[in-house]
Design a protein around this motif. Structure first.
Motif, mmCIF file in Angstrom:
data_model
loop_
_atom_site.group_PDB
_atom_site.id
_atom_site.type_symbol
_atom_site.label_atom_id
_atom_site.label_comp_id
_atom_site.label_asym_id
_atom_site.label_seq_id
_atom_site.Cartn_x
_atom_site.Cartn_y
_atom_site.Cartn_z
ATOM 1 N N SER A 153 -2.119 -35.881 -9.640
ATOM 2 C CA SER A 153 -2.692 -35.245 -10.824
ATOM 3 C C SER A 153 -1.618 -34.922 -11.850
ATOM 4 N N TRP A 166 1.536 -32.400 -7.597
ATOM 5 C CA TRP A 166 0.209 -32.072 -7.076
ATOM 6 C C TRP A 166 -0.576 -33.373 -6.938
ATOM 7 N N TYR A 197 4.884 -30.080 -18.089
ATOM 8 C CA TYR A 197 3.842 -30.820 -17.384
ATOM 9 C C TYR A 197 3.896 -32.316 -17.703
ATOM 10 N N THR A 213 -7.979 -30.503 -19.438
ATOM 11 C CA THR A 213 -8.705 -30.170 -18.217
ATOM 12 C C THR A 213 -8.691 -31.400 -17.320
ATOM 13 N N ASN A 216 -9.853 -32.238 -11.298
ATOM 14 C CA ASN A 216 -9.923 -31.253 -10.213
ATOM 15 C C ASN A 216 -10.164 -29.841 -10.719
ATOM 16 N N LYS A 218 -8.245 -28.128 -12.793
ATOM 17 C CA LYS A 218 -7.020 -27.497 -13.253
ATOM 18 C C LYS A 218 -6.877 -27.677 -14.766
ATOM 19 N N ARG A 219 -6.434 -26.628 -15.445
ATOM 20 C CA ARG A 219 -6.177 -26.694 -16.876
ATOM 21 C C ARG A 219 -4.689 -26.524 -17.130
ATOM 22 N N VAL A 220 -4.131 -27.412 -17.937
ATOM 23 C CA VAL A 220 -2.710 -27.333 -18.268
ATOM 24 C C VAL A 220 -2.570 -27.334 -19.791
#
Length: 240
Positions: A153, A166, A197, A213, A216, A218-220
């Motif tokens: 990811s 991850w 990231y 988004t 999975n 997850k928000r970055v």
């Protein structure tokens, strides 16, 4: 271009040296950088090829299928080696042909025909240069992970100058830098969305000006200077 890594195993020392020299000459003629590892026993070769670091780097494996070498091909395939295998032998017994192609060998070359060896090895070099690896090999303090790129990811920094990856089944800490990973993985669909990231485009579900988004959940964050490159990458890969 990174050097191709050619592994040659032949239990006849004279033939091992002769064909290693022939392979080296072909690489030089084609101006392909190459590194060579030579083995005169199947046991020594198998020991090295079952080391994930060694196997992950190998581009072409040239085997004489005697004295256990035929089992090397089967064993390294089961261990995950996805490079090119060439069988090279005096024998034309069907059992060796079957063993070669059961292990997904690129070709079977009968010894004694220099012209055919050169042609097949050149073809294998071209195929190895085009071979796209779909995994990344990582290690830290003696622990190894070979991770399918499609399962990843994102990457982010961790404590003590470590990086955390991850992926589908968890996470793994290793030593590297996001800048180096970005260079290595750019052609595999990874993009730097923020200074902290590096994200796989395959993992992107939704994008806004300041946030990504992932599938999975997850928000970055998206850095102010990274949005344009992210949008361009998504357009290129047909994701938006």
């Amino acid at each position: 271009m990174e050097a191709l890594r050619i592994v040659i195993c032949d239990t006849n020392p004279a033939e091992l040296e002769r064909y290693a020299a022939a392979c080296r000459a072909i690489c030089e003629r084609k101006q392909l950088p190459a590194l060579f590892a030579k083995f005169s026993s199947s046991q020594a070769l198998l020991f090295e090829m079952l080391d994930p670091a060694f196997a992950a780097a190998a581009s072409i494996l040239v085997l004489e299928p005697f004295n256990g070498c035929e089992m090397v091909a089967e064993s390294v395939r089961l261990a995950g080696y996805d490079g090119i295998i060439l069988y090279h032998s005096w024998t034309t017994k069907k059992e060796y042909f079957y063993q070669a192609f059961d292990a997904g060998a690129y070709n079977y070359i009968e010894k004694g025909g220099a012209a055919r060896f050169d042609a097949v090895f050149e073809s294998a070099l071209d195929a190895a240069a085009r071979l796209e690896r779909h995994y990344i090999f990582l290690n830290c303090a003696g622990e190894y992970r070979q991770i399918d790129l499609r399962d990843i990811s994102y990457f982010e920094p961790a404590l003590n100058h470590m990086i955390c990856v991850w992926y589908k089944t968890g996470k793994f800490l290793f030593q590297d830098s996001l800048s180096n990973l970005e260079k290595r993985l750019k052609s595999h669909g990874f993009v730097r969305v923020h200074r902290s990231y590096l994200v796989s485009l395959n993992a992107v579900y939704r994008v806004s000006f300041d946030q990504v988004t992932l599938v999975n959940g997850k928000r970055v964050p998206v850095g102010r200077g990274n949005y344009a490159a992210l949008k361009e990458a998504l357009d290129k890969w047909g994701r938006i």
